[in-house]
Design a protein around this motif. Structure first.
Motif, PDB file in Angstrom:
ATOM      1  N   VAL A  15       0.850  -1.190   0.000  1.00  0.00           N
ATOM      2  CA  VAL A  15       0.000   0.000   0.000  1.00  0.00           C
ATOM      3  C   VAL A  15       0.885   1.239   0.000  1.00  0.00           C
ATOM      4  N   PHE A  26      -0.801  -4.978   2.346  1.00  0.00           N
ATOM      5  CA  PHE A  26      -2.226  -5.294   2.443  1.00  0.00           C
ATOM      6  C   PHE A  26      -2.407  -6.802   2.595  1.00  0.00           C
ATOM      7  N   ASP A  28      -4.842  -9.996   2.301  1.00  0.00           N
ATOM      8  CA  ASP A  28      -6.095 -10.444   1.701  1.00  0.00           C
ATOM      9  C   ASP A  28      -6.928 -11.247   2.688  1.00  0.00           C
ATOM     10  N   ARG A  29      -6.259 -12.193   3.336  1.00  0.00           N
ATOM     11  CA  ARG A  29      -7.024 -13.072   4.229  1.00  0.00           C
ATOM     12  C   ARG A  29      -6.293 -13.310   5.536  1.00  0.00           C
ATOM     13  N   PHE A  53     -12.447  -4.955   7.898  1.00  0.00           N
ATOM     14  CA  PHE A  53     -13.063  -5.820   6.884  1.00  0.00           C
ATOM     15  C   PHE A  53     -13.337  -7.210   7.471  1.00  0.00           C
ATOM     16  N   ARG A  56     -12.844 -10.607   5.680  1.00  0.00           N
ATOM     17  CA  ARG A  56     -11.516 -11.107   5.309  1.00  0.00           C
ATOM     18  C   ARG A  56     -10.863 -11.900   6.438  1.00  0.00           C
ATOM     19  N   THR A 155      -6.859  -2.600  10.506  1.00  0.00           N
ATOM     20  CA  THR A 155      -6.531  -1.872   9.263  1.00  0.00           C
ATOM     21  C   THR A 155      -6.317  -2.773   8.049  1.00  0.00           C
ATOM     22  N   CYS A 157      -3.864  -4.316   7.322  1.00  0.00           N
ATOM     23  CA  CYS A 157      -2.482  -4.171   6.873  1.00  0.00           C
ATOM     24  C   CYS A 157      -1.534  -4.521   8.008  1.00  0.00           C
ATOM     25  N   ILE A 159       2.862  -3.863   8.980  1.00  0.00           N
ATOM     26  CA  ILE A 159       4.066  -3.151   8.573  1.00  0.00           C
ATOM     27  C   ILE A 159       5.223  -4.138   8.666  1.00  0.00           C
TER      28      ILE A 159
ATOM     29  N   LEU B 182      -0.841   3.313  10.933  1.00  0.00           N
ATOM     30  CA  LEU B 182      -1.753   2.738   9.927  1.00  0.00           C
ATOM     31  C   LEU B 182      -3.069   3.503   9.879  1.00  0.00           C
ATOM     32  N   ASN B 183      -3.548   3.919  11.044  1.00  0.00           N
ATOM     33  CA  ASN B 183      -4.795   4.680  11.069  1.00  0.00           C
ATOM     34  C   ASN B 183      -4.672   6.000  10.314  1.00  0.00           C
ATOM     35  N   ILE B 185      -3.188   6.443   7.621  1.00  0.00           N
ATOM     36  CA  ILE B 185      -3.251   6.254   6.153  1.00  0.00           C
ATOM     37  C   ILE B 185      -4.468   5.406   5.759  1.00  0.00           C
ATOM     38  N   LYS B 186      -5.492   5.461   6.581  1.00  0.00           N
ATOM     39  CA  LYS B 186      -6.705   4.664   6.364  1.00  0.00           C
ATOM     40  C   LYS B 186      -7.285   4.846   4.963  1.00  0.00           C
ATOM     41  N   ASP B 188      -5.789   5.534   2.125  1.00  0.00           N
ATOM     42  CA  ASP B 188      -4.988   4.756   1.168  1.00  0.00           C
ATOM     43  C   ASP B 188      -5.367   3.278   1.254  1.00  0.00           C
ATOM     44  N   ILE B 189      -5.566   2.814   2.466  1.00  0.00           N
ATOM     45  CA  ILE B 189      -5.860   1.387   2.652  1.00  0.00           C
ATOM     46  C   ILE B 189      -7.217   1.033   2.062  1.00  0.00           C
ATOM     47  N   THR B 190      -8.223   1.833   2.344  1.00  0.00           N
ATOM     48  CA  THR B 190      -9.548   1.468   1.833  1.00  0.00           C
ATOM     49  C   THR B 190      -9.606   1.558   0.313  1.00  0.00           C
ATOM     50  N   PHE B 192      -7.082   0.947  -1.615  1.00  0.00           N
ATOM     51  CA  PHE B 192      -6.318  -0.226  -2.049  1.00  0.00           C
ATOM     52  C   PHE B 192      -7.203  -1.477  -1.992  1.00  0.00           C
ATOM     53  N   ALA B 193      -7.980  -1.572  -0.938  1.00  0.00           N
ATOM     54  CA  ALA B 193      -8.840  -2.753  -0.750  1.00  0.00           C
ATOM     55  C   ALA B 193      -9.820  -2.919  -1.903  1.00  0.00           C
ATOM     56  N   SER B 196      -8.441  -4.873  -4.595  1.00  0.00           N
ATOM     57  CA  SER B 196      -8.027  -6.221  -4.223  1.00  0.00           C
ATOM     58  C   SER B 196      -9.211  -7.008  -3.670  1.00  0.00           C
ATOM     59  N   PRO B 197     -10.130  -7.407  -4.577  1.00  0.00           N
ATOM     60  CA  PRO B 197     -11.339  -8.085  -4.108  1.00  0.00           C
ATOM     61  C   PRO B 197     -11.005  -9.434  -3.485  1.00  0.00           C
ATOM     62  N   LEU B 198     -11.923  -9.964  -2.751  1.00  0.00           N
ATOM     63  CA  LEU B 198     -11.711 -11.264  -2.128  1.00  0.00           C
ATOM     64  C   LEU B 198     -11.671 -12.363  -3.171  1.00  0.00           C
TER      65      LEU B 198
END
Ligand code: SF4
Lengths: 464, 198
Positions: A15, A26, A28-29, A53, A56, A155, A157, A159, B182-183, B185-186, B188-190, B192-193, B196-198
């Motif tokens: 990301v 990121f 996925d699962r 999410f 996931r 999140t 994610c 690091i 991480l919070n 840059i939330k 950016d993360i959402t 990105f998600a 990237s589908p399941l």
């Protein structure tokens, strides 16, 4: 292009890169179990944040669970509390939860692939080091700590610094009686338990191509035992056939679309690895461990090495042999054993039960041996029954238990008593791993089977 | 979870000159049943420290009153095995703030950094010398200087530098953790998600 398989999957999940630092990756699962998650959920609550999410993340109960009478309430109050906490946390956060008795319940790394949660090209994490198992499908999968579990819940994610890349190539054809477990124990004995620390491993060559998906999972599972973050194998037709039509894999058109991407998941010809090892299949024999870490393994027909001939601190080596009650130079064949454990996320899949049954068929369990046969999941348990293996096992004097981690880490009642010897198909022979004072000899399902019928360490090839 | 900031640490050290100490020794699995992060220090090195009837084993280093301090010095390849953060919690909860070794297992190292324990990786020779120094005098002091990324063996007046990513160093110096970052840059993360589908 000159990217490795690992680069392709990793790079497509970054990301953000932190300057001079780690990547934000990121996920996925995410798989969750009862032991490493409660403090993470507690952390979320304290911070007043929700799971980002929930669909996931997948939760199962496995580490603490009893392997008999699973329909009854869990007797150990601490285990019961931990299991309850997972159930509540999953429910409160909208996470699917396959608890005790659920037909999809089982060891986290066994059920992931069974239901198609595990897919090529995915990033998969779990608060458990053997998450490396899922790399068999060409996924980047690795274990994380509880702080990171909290990060993923909050999140999606984590690091992480990008690991270095190692390739282990083994060509040739495996000798009779040599299983995927032996291949892994052989590699670890060569590299030591820290030989791949800092690396992510790709396994390549004819041996890994020839293995079934179950076999590949066994190999990738044990990557962590040489220190690697994880191991992976490029997906091929076997991989695609395995995952097709599983509950959580894409269907129809989407499957075809995914296939297009999955087919690109292999290391380019010119891809560079930071380290390479090459072995030949003919070097590998059935293996067994004699010490207190998985790197202390040898071909089963050989004698325990002298302290003077091993790398590392001689006093640590001697301490280890003392714990095991063994002496330098002794032969492993013929050593008396007390317990046999068939199971765990390393060797608790259907193929392992087939291999074990094949050896004990028409023979009897030795009187001095207590055997715990623990399927990795309910699905495995069902297959054991459906394929008629259970009858054969019963006739030979073996009983089957209910699924879970069991004596692999002995958090439930399945503990090897102090001083007793167990031939175990699990992954760790650390001091006390299978119960305080227990002594573990790691081996393949057929090494376990041979020991179970003779009551001592036995070369399984005499039964083939 | 926030933790104490780390800057400069002056302390005596506890030596554990054993190689390949795995997480099952640091904290055995049967003590992982807690649902809160409490009391793990009592079970640090449980089976090396106590007999099964809870009597202390006199010859184990943590039961030897001559040795104490906030630094644990351990043999090569410390922390291999399981991903249990409980191992790092036990070390922190017991009172250690820094672990020194010539090699660490990956997940253990990450876990330490995430909870405010500083893993300091040094050369085999420097490690050997520290063991000798403590053996000569258990009251020998060491200085861990995070801003300078340096460890000092004060009685020998020798030092060595160690590596740490600048991101993690910043976190430790300020007591931040990753979720704070991480919070931030939330968004950016959402986005990105979505790709990237399941
Ligand atoms: S079977 Fe053993 S190694 Fe696998 S997840 Fe369970 S405890 Fe961990």
């Amino acid at each position: 292009m000159n990217k490795t398989l690992f680069d392709k999957v990793w790079d497509s999940h970054v990301v953000k890169s932190i300057k001079d630092g780690p990547d934000v990756l990121f996920i996925d699962r995410h798989m969750v179990h009862e032991v490493t998650s409660p403090v993470a959920f507690l952390g979320l609550k304290k911070r007043k944040i929700n799971v980002l999410f929930p669909d996931r993340t997948f939760a199962t109960a496995d580490h603490n669970t009893p392997t008999i009478n699973q329909h009854l309430p869990v007797a150990d109050p601490l285990s019961a509390k931990q299991l309850k906490a997972l159930e509540t946390n999953a429910k409160d956060n909208g996470i699917s939860y396959w608890g005790l008795g659920h037909k999809k319940n089982g060891i986290v790394h066994v059920i992931g692939p069974e239901y198609g949660i595990t897919q090529p090209g995915a990033t998969i994490v779990c608060g458990d080091s053997h998450t490396s198992t899922h790399g068999a499908f060409g996924a980047i999968a690795f274990g994380i700590g509880t702080s990171e579990v909290e990060m993923v819940l909050a999140t999606q994610c984590i690091i992480q610094p990008k690991p270095k890349k190692m390739r282990i190539t083994i060509d040739g054809k495996l000798n009779n009686g040599v299983t995927p477990k032996d291949v892994a124990l052989f590699i670890i004995s060569k590299l030591t338990t820290s030989g791949a620390t800092g690396y992510f491993v790709e396994y390549s060559g004819q041996v890994f191509e020839s293995l079934s998906m179950e076999g590949r999972m066994t190999v990738c599972n044990l990557s962590i035992e040489m220190g690697a973050r994880g191991g992976m194998i490029a997906p091929d037709k076997k991989t695609f056939d395995y995952i097709k039509n599983r509950e959580f894999t894409p269907k129809k058109l989407e499957f075809d679309r995914a296939m297009k991407y999955w087919r690109t998941l292999k290391s380019d010809e010119k891809a560079k690895f930071d380290k390479e090892y090459i072995f030949n299949a003919s070097e590998i024999e059935p293996m067994i461990t004699f010490g207190t870490n998985p790197g202390m393994g040898l071909p089963i027909s050989k004698s325990i090495p002298k302290a003077s001939s091993v790398i590392g601190d001689p006093s640590t080596y001697k301490k280890s042999l003392e714990y095991m009650g063994y002496n330098e130079g002794e032969k492993m064949i013929g050593k008396k054993i007390d317990f046999v454990f068939l199971g765990s996320c390393t060797n608790g899949r259907i193929e392992d039960f087939r291999a074990f049954t094949n050896i004990v068929k028409g023979r009897k369990k030795a009187n001095n041996v207590t055997a715990w046969l623990v399927p990795g999941s309910h699905k495995v348990l069902q297959s054991i029954k459906n394929e008629g293996l259970l009858n054969v096992l019963n006739e030979s004097g073996f009983e089957l238990r209910e699924p879970g981690c069991s004596a692999c880490l002995a958090m439930n009642d399945d503990k090897i008593p102090p001083g007793k010897y167990a031939v175990s198909t699990s992954n760790r022979n650390f001091e006390g791993r299978q119960g305080p004072g227990s002594r573990t000899l790691l081996g393949s399902p057929i090494v376990a089977a041979a020991a179970a019928v003779t009551g001592e360490v036995t070369d399984p090839r005499i039964f083939l | 979870m926030a933790y104490e900031k780390f800057n400069i640490l002056n302390s005596t050290a506890v030596p554990l000159p054993i190689e390949n100490v795995d997480t099952d020794q640091i904290i055995p699995a049967r003590f992982l049943k807690a649902t809160e992060r409490k009391g793990f220090g009592d079970n640090l090195f449980r089976d090396w420290r106590f007999f099964s009837d809870n009597r202390p084993k006199k010859d184990f280093i943590l039961n030897n009153e001559s040795f104490d301090g906030k630094i644990l010095v351990a043999g090569k390849n410390f922390g291999s095995g399981s991903s249990r953060e409980h191992a790092a919690w036990a070390i922190y909860d017991y009172g250690f703030r820094c672990v020194v070794s010539s090699f660490f297992a990956d997940i253990f190292r990450n876990n330490c950094l995430n909870i405010g324990v500083l893993p300091v990786q040094i050369s085999d020779n420097f490690l050997e010398e520290i063991f000798r120094t403590i053996e000569e005098n258990p009251k020998s002091e060491f200085k861990i200087n995070l801003p300078k990324q340096q460890i000092l063996n004060l009685s020998k007046n020798k030092s060595e530098n160690f590596d740490i990513s600048s991101y993690k160093k910043e976190n430790l110096l300020n007591g931040y953790d990753d979720i704070d970052f991480l919070n931030s840059i939330k968004n950016d993360i959402t986005s990105f998600a979505k790709k990237s589908p399941l």
